[in-house]
Structure formats: C-alpha cells, structure tokens
Scaffold this active site. Structure first.
Site, PDB file in Angstrom:
ATOM      1  CD  GLU A 245      -2.294   1.557   2.621  1.00  0.00           C
ATOM      2  OE1 GLU A 245      -2.231   2.673   2.981  1.00  0.00           O
ATOM      3  OE2 GLU A 245      -2.907   0.450   3.250  1.00  0.00           O
ATOM      4  CB  CYS A 282      -3.249   5.432   3.800  1.00  0.00           C
ATOM      5  SG  CYS A 282      -4.266   4.359   4.547  1.00  0.00           S
TER       6      CYS A 282
END
Length: 507
Positions: A245, A282
């Site tokens: 990620e 995020c």
C-alpha cells in the site's frame, strides 16, 4: 552494530536503546526459524490457530497501558487515538479467529469422478493452502493497527503463514513490546518457535525480501520505499508477491446539489478529515472537486476559516515532517495552484516535528497539468469545475486511489450514477456522503486500489479476505482419503463446500 533508538516524537530526543540493526545473518536466522514453523503451524489446524490469535489478543490487552504509553511517546498520537488502535487490533485478531472456525475462506471444492459432456472426469478436490513465511513491514502512522500486530500480521498468521516483521524505526519500543506479546500468545497456544519473528533496520528490510524462505510480503509505506522493495521481490530468482500500500490522492467530488444543500456541513467535515491525525491517514482526501457558484463560496469560506484557526501539531517523526514540508513546497511551486488558507506553524505541540494545515486551490481543468501526487500530511487541494465535462476530463487524468468519495444532493439526477461508474475504475472503495478517513475491520471491507494506491488491486489489506493474499490453491486428483485435508474428505464437513457444483453448508 548500529543501535536502534526510541525517539520522543514531541521533543525529537532519543530516549533509550531498544535493539541493534539486524545483520544479514540475524535476518537469515529469523527467516529459517519461520520456515521451520510452517509444518507445526499447519498441524495446529484451524482451531489451534484460532486459539493462538485469541491468545495473542489477550496478551496485547494485558500490556495495554504500557503499549499505549510507548506508542504515544514514539508517535505523539495521544492516548485516546492509540487506545482505539489497540482495541481495533485485538478485535481484528479475534475476527480472524472467527473466520478460521467458519472455514469458508478455504474455498473447499469437490468434483467427484464421473462422466461429463466432455468425457470422463477424475476425482478432483481443491482448497487454499498457506504460501509459507511472510515478511511484514510495520507502518509509521498506525503503530498498533498497521504495524507489528496489524492487519498484515493477523491475516498471514490466520492463513497459516509464519511472520517475520520488520519493525518501523519510528516506534521500535512499541514494536518490540508488541512482538513480545504476540510471541507469548503463540507459545501459550502451542504454536511452534518461529511463528512470529522481528528484525530491525533498513538494510534488514531489503535482506528480508531477498531471503529465499520468504514467500510473500505485506507493506504499508511510501511510494519510493515500496517500489524499491517491490523491485527486489520481483527480481528474485523465485519472484514472490509483494502486497504494497503505497500512495493515494483519494479524490472527492461534490455535486452542485450537495453544495447547495449543505455547503457548511461538508466544509466542516472536510476540514476535520484532511487534518485528522495531522493528515497522516492513507485515506486522507487530497483532491476535492467543487462546483463553481455562490454555494461553493460558502463552502470555501467555511473551510478557509476552519483551517486558519488550526495550529501546528506534532507529526510522527522529523523525517515525515520534512517530507511534508518538501511536498508543500512542491505544490507551491506549481503555477496551477495557489494557497488559499494556512495555519500558523506555532502552537499545539508544534515542536521539532510540527506541521500546520495548508489548503490549496486550482481549476479542475489544470489538474492534469499539475500532475498531483499524495502529500502525506495536513493538506488538500480544492479544484473548481464549471461543467460536468470539465469534471470528468479531470477525473480521467487521475491515477488509482484507495478511496473515492461523492457527496450528492436531493436535486441530483444522473450525475451520481455517472460518477459511481467512473470512480469504480479509479478506487478500491467508493464512498457516498461521508469522509474516507477511517477503515472498518469487516468482512466486506476493501482497502486497496489500482496503482499507485497498491501494487496489486486484486486484494485488500483490511478485512477477512486479506487472508487471500497469503493462500494459494491446490488440487488433489484421485487422491486416497488418507492424504486429503480433513476439509476435503468424504462425509460431513465443518466448512462450506461446493460439491459437484452445488453449495453445501455445514450441518
């Protein structure tokens, strides 16, 4: 040997030595122990691994006060936020334990021997099995939820894979204590030595990915660091999957009807979302499309006032603050963008790692030229659009994202449907009339997306199906009952199975 120091995030001072950076030999030894644990972890079975995960959660809970204290010292995130992280982590471990007992994740399938329209068919039985030892890289921004005891670790262990964690240098004391808790839970439940291991240091991380015992990698971090490790994983003599990620702009679209009906409420929610946790999520919305018009001016006025009243807050580390400052300067240098609001650098724990919110504005028609990327920290860009064509042209210029958000109104016609279709191809999660910060741990959650949000858009790093990353299918053909896994043998089963094309549930 280079010492690994625990640093106070608020003062920037080293507090204590936690470990030393792991040598090549130490990394290899950890990986060998993990490889040696594969058979024993398999012998525990689903029920034994479920007990192990619950024991790990209990061991973390027993150390709650100390874990939260250390994590707060090393991150500056506060007791409330970190206590919630630990609760989330323990819940997550127990949820995976429930999934193991359910057994549906195995995708158990049986096709009996017989005649078909294509001719005779052998007896075929298929299910998912563990890949083997997994390397997990702890994330900086969630020391208790996406790090040593985070979702990558929990899902790999649930899948039956031993884990070697590379501790994040921003919170080594937290990482070490969390590792000790997980190791205690493993021992108490009868799991073999090597079920959970830990290494420290940047070089150790690269060596970990190179080690032939490692069969997959879970990573949460920067695009630059993740790409470097991804390239190592891909260039091995035996390439392995790298589930990273990396970076995400997480666009948000406000329809004219939404802004007309609730401009002030959206502005207040947006201000809170892009500054939550000092912008170190995020899923932070980094680009917001706003329609031109009087209602949009109300939204603009509300959010600029909110930003101007905010102060600087400590970021996770001086390195992350420096990267944020560089990102803001890069945005300021783009002629397509202008600063419309910023908070003072002083106040509210604005010590050596402090950062203050900055709000930019541009035209949607300039988004392509601006070539926007994620700026990790409390900043976002408002992009005004005058027509739907201008909006969709800008959306076409965007790369993949973890999330995409749409705010709609009662007066909307087909715009929400068109946006849903467009954004589905750009993001792993499409949100309506809310804000993307926050990722629920649930069976249905998808935390992933097209590059550069992740290196593999086929999977999620949050939720029960995160296990699928660390499993592979195997088919047994005409195998005697004695060699089959229990879930594939004839007779009643305690897992869902598809038998000769028909779904059968446990009695």
């Amino acid at each position: 040997m280079t010492a690994v120091m625990s640093v106070d995030a608020r003062t920037g001072r080293a507090v204590e030595e936690i470990a030393h950076e792991s040598s090549v030999e130490e990394v290899d030894a950890a990986c060998r122990r993990a490889a040696g644990a594969v058979a024993g972890l398999d012998e525990l079975g689903r029920a034994g691994r479920a007990r192990m995960l619950r024991a790990m959660a209990d061991a973390l809970e027993a150390r709650r006060e100390e874990l939260v204290r250390l994590a707060d010292r090393e991150s500056g995130l506060g007791d409330g936020r970190l206590g919630g992280e630990l609760t989330r982590t323990c819940f997550q471990l127990r949820l995976f334990a429930d999934a193991l007992e359910d057994g549906g994740y195995l995708e158990a399938t049986i096709d009996h021997k017989g005649d078909t329209a294509m001719g005779p068919r052998p007896d075929l039985r298929r299910m998912l099995v563990p890949l083997g030892p997994v390397a997990v890289f702890g994330a900086s921004n969630f020391p208790l939820a996406f790090s040593v005891p985070g979702g990558d670790t929990a899902s790999a262990l649930a899948a039956g894979c031993p884990v070697v964690v590379k501790a994040h240098p921003s919170h080594p004391a937290t990482s070490q204590l969390a590792y000790e808790a997980l190791a205690e839970g493993a021992r108490e439940s009868g799991a073999p030595e090597g079920t959970i291991e830990i290494v420290h240091g940047v070089k150790a991380g690269a060596e970990l990915v190179r080690n032939p015992a490692i069969q997959a990698v879970g990573f949460t971090g920067s695009l630059r660091g993740g790409r470097a490790l991804y390239d190592i994983a891909s260039s091995r003599p035996d390439p392995i999957p790298f589930y990273g990620e990396l970076g995400s702009l997480n666009p948000m679209v406000l329809t004219p009807a939404a802004v007309e009906e609730r401009a002030e409420d959206i502005a207040t929610g947006l201000a809170g979302s892009f500054t939550l946790g000092v912008g170190q999520f995020c899923t932070k919305p980094g680009l917001v499309f706003v329609p031109e018009g009087a209602a949009a001016e109300r939204l603009r006025s509300t959010i600029t006032d909110a930003v101007a009243k905010m102060g600087a807050n400590a970021m996770l580390s001086a390195g992350i603050r420096n990267a944020f400052d560089h990102g803001v300067r890069t945005l300021q240098e783009k002629p397509e963008l202008k600063v419309i609001a910023s908070a003072p650098r002083e106040g509210n724990e604005g010590g050596p790692a402090g950062a203050a919110p900055v709000l930019f504005e541009t035209k949607a028609s300039s988004v392509r030229d601006a070539d926007l990327e994620e700026c990790f920290g409390p900043t976002t860009v408002l992009a005004t659009y005058g027509s739907e064509d201008e909006l969709f042209d800008a959306l076409d210029a965007l790369s993949g994202a973890l999330t995409a958000t749409v705010h709609t109104g009662d007066a909307d016609t087909d715009l929400p449907q068109r946006l849903a279709a467009k954004l589905r191809d750009r993001a792993g999660r499409v949100i309506f009339n809310g804000f993307p910060t926050g990722v629920a741990v649930a069976w249905t959650m998808n935390h992933g997306g097209p590059w550069p949000a992740t290196t593999n858009a086929l999977h999620t790093s949050v939720g029960v199906t995160a296990m699928r990353r660390f499993l592979r299918p195997v088919t047994w053909q005409d195998a005697p009952q004695s060699v089959l896994p229990a879930e594939l043998r004839d007779g009643p089963a305690d897992v869902p199975r598809r038998v000769d094309g028909k779904l059968e549930l446990p009695a």
